[in-house]
Each structure stands twice: as C-alpha cells, then as structure tokens.
Design a protein around this motif. Structure first.
Motif, PDB file in Angstrom:
ATOM      1  N   SER A  59     -35.830  23.603  12.518  1.00  0.00           N
ATOM      2  CA  SER A  59     -35.132  22.723  13.458  1.00  0.00           C
ATOM      3  C   SER A  59     -33.624  22.812  13.278  1.00  0.00           C
ATOM      4  CB  SER A  59     -35.579  21.279  13.261  1.00  0.00           C
ATOM      5  OG  SER A  59     -36.932  21.159  13.593  1.00  0.00           O
ATOM      6  N   HIS A  64     -34.505  21.240  18.916  1.00  0.00           N
ATOM      7  CA  HIS A  64     -35.353  21.004  20.085  1.00  0.00           C
ATOM      8  C   HIS A  64     -34.532  20.938  21.367  1.00  0.00           C
ATOM      9  CE1 HIS A  64     -39.067  19.707  21.977  1.00  0.00           C
ATOM     10  NE2 HIS A  64     -38.371  18.813  22.638  1.00  0.00           N
ATOM     11  N   LYS A  65     -33.322  20.380  21.251  1.00  0.00           N
ATOM     12  CA  LYS A  65     -32.473  20.271  22.444  1.00  0.00           C
ATOM     13  C   LYS A  65     -32.091  21.651  22.970  1.00  0.00           C
ATOM     14  CE  LYS A  65     -29.593  16.781  22.652  1.00  0.00           C
ATOM     15  NZ  LYS A  65     -28.443  15.939  22.323  1.00  0.00           N
ATOM     16  N   THR A  67     -33.819  24.507  22.608  1.00  0.00           N
ATOM     17  CA  THR A  67     -34.951  25.194  23.248  1.00  0.00           C
ATOM     18  C   THR A  67     -35.232  24.615  24.625  1.00  0.00           C
ATOM     19  OG1 THR A  67     -36.469  23.734  22.108  1.00  0.00           O
ATOM     20  CG2 THR A  67     -36.077  25.880  21.143  1.00  0.00           C
ATOM     21  N   SER A  68     -35.071  23.296  24.794  1.00  0.00           N
ATOM     22  CA  SER A  68     -35.346  22.746  26.127  1.00  0.00           C
ATOM     23  C   SER A  68     -34.281  23.185  27.124  1.00  0.00           C
ATOM     24  CB  SER A  68     -35.436  21.224  26.063  1.00  0.00           C
ATOM     25  OG  SER A  68     -34.264  20.691  25.536  1.00  0.00           O
ATOM     26  N   SER A 127     -38.707  30.445  24.528  1.00  0.00           N
ATOM     27  CA  SER A 127     -38.406  29.052  24.188  1.00  0.00           C
ATOM     28  C   SER A 127     -39.613  28.157  24.422  1.00  0.00           C
ATOM     29  CB  SER A 127     -37.210  28.570  24.986  1.00  0.00           C
ATOM     30  OG  SER A 127     -37.393  28.826  26.334  1.00  0.00           O
ATOM     31  N   THR A 131     -41.131  25.700  21.591  1.00  0.00           N
ATOM     32  CA  THR A 131     -41.244  24.276  21.866  1.00  0.00           C
ATOM     33  C   THR A 131     -42.675  23.778  21.665  1.00  0.00           C
ATOM     34  OG1 THR A 131     -39.565  24.613  23.534  1.00  0.00           O
ATOM     35  CG2 THR A 131     -40.669  22.511  23.554  1.00  0.00           C
ATOM     36  N   HIS A 134     -43.474  23.689  17.801  1.00  0.00           N
ATOM     37  CA  HIS A 134     -42.778  22.604  17.106  1.00  0.00           C
ATOM     38  C   HIS A 134     -43.325  21.246  17.520  1.00  0.00           C
ATOM     39  CE1 HIS A 134     -38.924  25.002  15.929  1.00  0.00           C
ATOM     40  NE2 HIS A 134     -40.015  25.503  15.434  1.00  0.00           N
ATOM     41  N   THR A 135     -43.733  21.125  18.799  1.00  0.00           N
ATOM     42  CA  THR A 135     -44.267  19.838  19.247  1.00  0.00           C
ATOM     43  C   THR A 135     -45.621  19.563  18.614  1.00  0.00           C
ATOM     44  OG1 THR A 135     -43.175  20.283  21.327  1.00  0.00           O
ATOM     45  CG2 THR A 135     -44.695  18.457  21.297  1.00  0.00           C
ATOM     46  N   GLU A 138     -45.097  18.772  14.509  1.00  0.00           N
ATOM     47  CA  GLU A 138     -44.168  17.764  13.983  1.00  0.00           C
ATOM     48  C   GLU A 138     -44.919  16.501  13.592  1.00  0.00           C
ATOM     49  OE1 GLU A 138     -41.352  16.850  16.949  1.00  0.00           O
ATOM     50  OE2 GLU A 138     -42.806  15.936  18.302  1.00  0.00           O
TER      51      GLU A 138
END
Lengths: 140, 79
Positions: A59, A64-65, A67-68, A127, A131, A134-135, A138
């Motif tokens: 991270s 995360h920001k 990748t989005s 990406s 995402t 990682h989602t 976590e």
C-alpha cells in the motif's frame, strides 16, 4: 510472511515480469497478446509483491487512491480516443478514415490509434487486478 | 503430437471431474490451477497463443490467488 528466500527471489523477479508485461502491451498490434494479457501480467507482478512483502508495504508502493485513479483514467482515455474518431472521421473508434498515422505494417509505430487503445486497456486491467486483490485481503 | 494431445485431453477431463468431486476446497482450487495450465497448453497447440497467454496469467495465476483469498475468509471444507 517473513522469509528471506521469498523476499530475495521476489525482488529479483518482479522487474522482469513487469518488463514482459509492458512488452506484451506495447506489441499488442503486431504480435500475440494485447492490453488484457499484458495488463494481467503487470497486475500479477504487483500481486506477487503483495504476497511476499505484506499489504502495508504494497500500500505504500501503490496506494488504493492511485489504483482507483488509474482505473478510471484508463477507461476515460479509451472513450476520449473513440470520440476523437467521431470528431475526425464520423464514427466511434474510426482509424484509417480519420487520417491517423498508419505507417508500415509490422513496425512498432504503426496502425494508428490501436497502440494507444491497448495502452489504456493495459493500465485499466492491471489496476483492476491490484484493486481486487487488495480489497479481498485487507483486514476489516 | 497426437499422442501428447490425447494425454493432455484425458488429464483435462480427469482434472475437471476431480474439481467437482473434491470436498476440500483448497485442494479443489489447486486442481483447478492444474486444469488451467493444461488448458493453456491446449490453446497453444490449437494455434491460439494470445488466448494461451491470457489463460496462463488469469486462470492459473490471478483466479487461484483470489479463490485462496476467499477461502481464507470463509471455511475450508465443503458441507
């Protein structure tokens, strides 16, 4: 996981996987592969990094920001290229009639807008993989 | 080449039946990764190298890791 063998092998092998993914993406119009395959390879390299170094380190590398934002800009890039086809040629994603540079068939810089579209698809798929993973892993 | 093709297809069918029969979900996911690997080789022999590349990256790599992540969040054995 705190294993020096896994960490060292990962540190050695991740750049090669990423170079191969970028190669597949950039040669999408003249060789097998393309945006989806190359993006999947790029995403898998970051999944391997996350598995061996843990989620906090990954991270820090790619938040995360970021990748989005990459995911959204990939599909927006595709739509903007398609709308440029409408503006110049009359139809969505039109290539040759709009006067884009076609070049010699079989060379790297050829085929008009197809390499640009493949680049957008590759960024989007890579990406999305990162995402999703990682989602899932976590902690709540 | 024909012999290799027949062996691969038989192994593919065995893997597909074993995924359905296994009660241990982690074992089923591992057998499914083997299924995807055999399928990638078969795509390559069917002259479709781009599909083989995608199958090897998605089927054997990412899907397996996502399934294992889901199993670690739920229970391992099928009821």
């Amino acid at each position: 996981m705190d294993d020096i063998i896994v960490k060292t092998i990962t540190r050695l092998i991740v750049p090669f996987i990423q170079v191969y993914g970028i190669f597949v993406i950039l040669h999408g119009h003249i060789s097998p592969g393309g945006g989806f395959s190359g993006g999947a390879v790029l995403g898998s390299s970051m999944i391997l990094f996350t598995l061996s170094f843990g989620l906090p380190m990954a991270s820090r590398k790619i938040p995360h920001k970021v990748t989005s934002i990459l995911e959204t800009s990939g599909i927006l890039w595709y739509i903007i290229i398609g709308l440029a086809g409408i503006y110049l040629g009359g139809k969505f994603l039109v290539n040759k009639e709009a006067g884009f540079f076609m070049g010699q068939a079989g060379e790297l810089i050829s085929a008009g807008i197809i390499p640009l579209l493949t680049l957008g698809i590759g960024i989007k798929v890579a990406s999305t993989m990162i995402t999703l993973f990682h989602t899932i892993i976590e902690e709540d | 080449m024909l012999i290799l093709n027949v062996i691969l297809v038989i192994f593919l069918i065995i893997c597909a039946v074993a995924v359905e029969r296994t009660k241990d979900l982690l074992g089923a996911v591992i057998i499914f990764a083997a299924y995807s690997l055999i399928m990638a080789v078969l795509w390559l022999m069917l002259q479709a190298p781009d599909i083989a590349l995608t199958e090897a990256a998605i089927g054997a790599g990412v899907t397996t890791i996502l399934f294992i992540g889901v199993i670690s969040r739920t229970r391992r054995m099928e009821k």
